[in-house]
Design a protein around this motif. Structure first.
Motif, mmCIF file in Angstrom:
data_model
loop_
_atom_site.group_PDB
_atom_site.id
_atom_site.type_symbol
_atom_site.label_atom_id
_atom_site.label_comp_id
_atom_site.label_asym_id
_atom_site.label_seq_id
_atom_site.Cartn_x
_atom_site.Cartn_y
_atom_site.Cartn_z
ATOM 1 N N LEU A 1 0.836 -1.205 0.000
ATOM 2 C CA LEU A 1 0.000 0.000 0.000
ATOM 3 C C LEU A 1 0.866 1.248 0.000
ATOM 4 C CD1 LEU A 1 -2.605 1.629 0.255
ATOM 5 C CD2 LEU A 1 -2.710 0.960 2.678
ATOM 6 N N THR B 1 -12.419 8.230 -6.367
ATOM 7 C CA THR B 1 -11.898 6.879 -6.179
ATOM 8 C C THR B 1 -13.033 5.877 -6.388
ATOM 9 O OG1 THR B 1 -12.419 6.622 -3.832
ATOM 10 C CG2 THR B 1 -10.352 7.785 -4.367
ATOM 11 N N CYS C 1 -14.242 4.173 -4.198
ATOM 12 C CA CYS C 1 -15.063 4.287 -2.986
ATOM 13 C C CYS C 1 -15.918 5.540 -3.167
ATOM 14 C CB CYS C 1 -14.186 4.424 -1.751
ATOM 15 S SG CYS C 1 -12.960 3.115 -1.583
ATOM 16 N N TRP D 1 -15.439 8.885 -1.150
ATOM 17 C CA TRP D 1 -14.121 9.447 -0.891
ATOM 18 C C TRP D 1 -13.379 9.885 -2.137
ATOM 19 C CZ3 TRP D 1 -13.263 4.568 2.380
ATOM 20 C CH2 TRP D 1 -13.716 4.780 3.688
ATOM 21 N N LEU E 1 -9.789 9.085 1.090
ATOM 22 C CA LEU E 1 -9.378 7.689 1.231
ATOM 23 C C LEU E 1 -8.072 7.595 2.011
ATOM 24 C CD1 LEU E 1 -9.726 4.694 0.678
ATOM 25 C CD2 LEU E 1 -8.714 5.063 -1.591
ATOM 26 N N HIS F 1 -8.836 8.065 5.595
ATOM 27 C CA HIS F 1 -9.440 6.846 6.126
ATOM 28 C C HIS F 1 -8.361 5.805 6.419
ATOM 29 C CE1 HIS F 1 -11.927 3.263 6.483
ATOM 30 N NE2 HIS F 1 -11.238 2.729 5.498
ATOM 31 N N ILE F 2 -7.428 5.622 5.507
ATOM 32 C CA ILE F 2 -6.359 4.631 5.680
ATOM 33 C C ILE F 2 -5.524 4.960 6.914
ATOM 34 C CG2 ILE F 2 -4.199 3.785 4.664
ATOM 35 C CD1 ILE F 2 -5.630 4.126 1.883
ATOM 36 N N ASP G 1 -7.605 -4.739 4.210
ATOM 37 C CA ASP G 1 -7.746 -3.301 3.950
ATOM 38 C C ASP G 1 -6.588 -2.780 3.104
ATOM 39 O OD1 ASP G 1 -10.148 -2.837 5.209
ATOM 40 O OD2 ASP G 1 -9.305 -1.752 6.912
ATOM 41 N N CYS G 2 -5.370 -3.171 3.459
ATOM 42 C CA CYS G 2 -4.201 -2.688 2.718
ATOM 43 C C CYS G 2 -4.257 -3.087 1.250
ATOM 44 C CB CYS G 2 -2.917 -3.237 3.347
ATOM 45 S SG CYS G 2 -2.482 -2.535 4.943
ATOM 46 N N HIS H 1 -7.436 -1.267 -0.477
ATOM 47 C CA HIS H 1 -7.285 0.185 -0.592
ATOM 48 C C HIS H 1 -6.112 0.570 -1.495
ATOM 49 C CE1 HIS H 1 -10.612 1.163 1.805
ATOM 50 N NE2 HIS H 1 -10.084 0.954 2.996
ATOM 51 N N ASP I 1 -7.732 0.640 -4.748
ATOM 52 C CA ASP I 1 -8.557 1.851 -4.866
ATOM 53 C C ASP I 1 -7.705 3.048 -5.262
ATOM 54 O OD1 ASP I 1 -10.919 0.522 -3.953
ATOM 55 O OD2 ASP I 1 -10.444 0.978 -1.862
ATOM 56 N N ARG J 1 -16.751 -3.709 -5.050
ATOM 57 C CA ARG J 1 -16.086 -2.861 -6.030
ATOM 58 C C ARG J 1 -16.233 -3.453 -7.421
ATOM 59 N NH1 ARG J 1 -14.019 -2.121 -1.154
ATOM 60 N NH2 ARG J 1 -12.706 -0.321 -0.695
#
Length: 196
Positions: A14, A30, A32, A35, A40, A43-44, A119-120, A123, A126, A187
């Protein structure tokens, strides 16, 4: 395989994408829908800080999970938050100790790390898609994230606006593991920026 090592590697994957974000990208859309790239990234960073605090204390207030700050150096904010996660989980003997992960519940820290790793990986896609950067994550990371994604309920009660994930998207049976992972988490693997 040590889940801590896999998670550190996922954080590095990431991080490679985060380092490619330039100032002009921050307001790009993005995959998402809620965001921009800046949102984003925030958020990360927030999630990293939440995971780190909950790993140390057993739980973290919602403000920690949502209050990350980027300042004028989003890449630096990401690096610092990522180091916090690695440091918080460094005591390997405590991987079975419980911690609370946001609204999802309480889990052994080793399980929480699989959430963070997922998540990593997702995202990073993303961000890469938003800024049109190449992205080819290691197969074992995608495989582990896919195993977890298959266990996340896909119901109106747990997915949709305000929830962590949208409803799953259909993909062909011969879709790659990465495309399948993305689709399971709501997604569209074929997403392209409206700016293109």
């Amino acid at each position: 395989m040590d889940i801590r090592d896999l998670d550190r590697r996922a954080g590095a994957v990431l991080g490679e994408v985060v380092m490619q974000v330039r100032a002009e990208h921050l307001w790009f859309p993005t995959p998402c829908p809620d965001w921009t790239v800046r949102g984003l990234l925030r958020h990360i960073v927030s999630e990293n800080e939440g995971f780190a605090a909950a790993a140390i204390n057993g739980s973290a207030p919602v403000q920690t999970w949502t209050g990350g700050r980027l300042g004028d150096n989003p890449a630096g904010a990401y690096r610092r938050s990522n180091v916090k996660v690695a440091d918080a989980f460094a005591d390997g003997g405590a991987l079975d100790r419980a911690m609370e992960v946001r609204e999802f519940g309480t889990f052994p820290r080793r399980v929480a790390l699989t959430f963070h790793q997922l998540d990593c990986i997702v995202h990073a896609w993303d961000l890469a898609r938003a800024i049109d950067a190449p992205y080819d994550p290691p197969a074992e990371m995608v495989e582990m994230a896919l195993g977890l994604a298959r266990r996340i309920p896909d119901t109106d009660a747990s997915r949709g606006p305000g929830a962590a994930f949208e409803r799953a998207v259909k993909v062909p049976g011969d879709a790659s593991d990465l495309d399948t992972l993305l689709a399971l988490l709501g997604r569209n693997p074929d997403w392209v920026s409206p700016l293109d």
